[in-house]
Scaffold this active site. Structure first.
Site, PDB file in Angstrom:
ATOM      1  N   ASP A   1     -59.770  50.641  -0.676  1.00  0.00           N
ATOM      2  CA  ASP A   1     -58.877  51.804  -0.695  1.00  0.00           C
ATOM      3  C   ASP A   1     -59.500  52.796  -1.676  1.00  0.00           C
ATOM      4  O   ASP A   1     -59.330  52.665  -2.889  1.00  0.00           O
ATOM      5  CB  ASP A   1     -57.473  51.404  -1.145  1.00  0.00           C
ATOM      6  CG  ASP A   1     -56.525  52.592  -1.203  1.00  0.00           C
ATOM      7  OD1 ASP A   1     -56.617  53.468  -0.320  1.00  0.00           O
ATOM      8  OD2 ASP A   1     -55.695  52.645  -2.129  1.00  0.00           O
TER       9      ASP A   1
ATOM     10  N   GLU B   1     -60.603  53.022   4.322  1.00  0.00           N
ATOM     11  CA  GLU B   1     -59.709  54.023   4.887  1.00  0.00           C
ATOM     12  C   GLU B   1     -60.453  55.325   5.155  1.00  0.00           C
ATOM     13  O   GLU B   1     -61.262  55.775   4.344  1.00  0.00           O
ATOM     14  CB  GLU B   1     -58.545  54.288   3.927  1.00  0.00           C
ATOM     15  CG  GLU B   1     -57.464  55.155   4.521  1.00  0.00           C
ATOM     16  CD  GLU B   1     -56.223  55.232   3.651  1.00  0.00           C
ATOM     17  OE1 GLU B   1     -55.381  56.093   3.939  1.00  0.00           O
ATOM     18  OE2 GLU B   1     -56.096  54.440   2.694  1.00  0.00           O
TER      19      GLU B   1
ATOM     20  N   ASP C   1     -52.813  50.058  -4.898  1.00  0.00           N
ATOM     21  CA  ASP C   1     -54.212  50.251  -4.493  1.00  0.00           C
ATOM     22  C   ASP C   1     -54.816  48.947  -3.979  1.00  0.00           C
ATOM     23  O   ASP C   1     -55.502  48.926  -2.952  1.00  0.00           O
ATOM     24  CB  ASP C   1     -55.040  50.795  -5.661  1.00  0.00           C
ATOM     25  CG  ASP C   1     -54.552  52.155  -6.124  1.00  0.00           C
ATOM     26  OD1 ASP C   1     -54.598  53.101  -5.314  1.00  0.00           O
ATOM     27  OD2 ASP C   1     -54.114  52.264  -7.285  1.00  0.00           O
TER      28      ASP C   1
END
EC number: 3.1.21.10
Length: 180
Positions: free
Chosen positions: A7, A66, A138
């Protein structure tokens, strides 16, 4: 198969490592790479080195990260893209294949609802990986990325062994919420 989920973030980059054997997912480790309050090149170097260290320590077979979304603030989007680039460079230089998923794909695969909250993501990651504690948002998103990749980025209805596993525990997803 070992999967490293990422992330990306300029201040905090989450990571999560899981093992997949068939439909079985096993938690390995998770956490964050924090960058010092320094100039941009130093922060990007910290992210790159952090990812490189994770690859040496855990030898992932695959990775998932991502995709960048366009934020209201264009400057924030550019900085996020640079942090993501540093992470991808670390993965590629370590010889780890990189898959990319949108936040929508991530939430649909893990929670079954594309507009799930951070708290819902954390709850489902805890349930799916049988964790004893709640990871940071996170780290949970990074573990979710790894879970998403393990199941081909599909939705909860196509997760094979995961949905029946939740049913055995008396759990199901209704309107994007985990209910018992």
């Amino acid at each position: 198969m070992r999967i490293l989920g990422i992330d990306p973030g300029l201040r905090v980059t989450g990571f999560g490592v899981i093992d997949q054997s068939g439909h079985q997912l096993t938690y390995v480790t998770s956490g964050v790479i924090k960058t010092a309050d320094a100039d941009l090149p130093t922060r990007l170097g910290t992210i790159f080195e952090g990812i490189s260290t994770l690859i040496r320590q855990h030898a992932p077979d695959h990775s998932a990260i991502e995709k960048v979304f366009v934020n209201v603030n264009p400057q924030s989007t550019l900085l996020l893209g640079q942090a993501r680039g540093a992470a991808i460079c670390g993965l590629v230089s370590g010889g780890v294949p990189v898959a990319e998923y949108t936040a929508l794909q991530l939430k649909q695969a893990v929670v079954g609802y594309g507009r799930a909250t951070k708290e819902q993501m954390q709850q489902m990651v805890v349930r799916l990986l049988c964790l004893s504690g709640i990871p940071s948002t996170d780290a949970a998103d990074a573990l979710g990325m790894a879970i998403c990749h393990a199941h081909g980025g599909g939705t909860l209805s196509t997760l094979g062994g995961i949905a029946p596993g939740l049913a055995k525990k008396g759990l199901r997803v209704r309107r994007g919420r985990l209910v018992g």
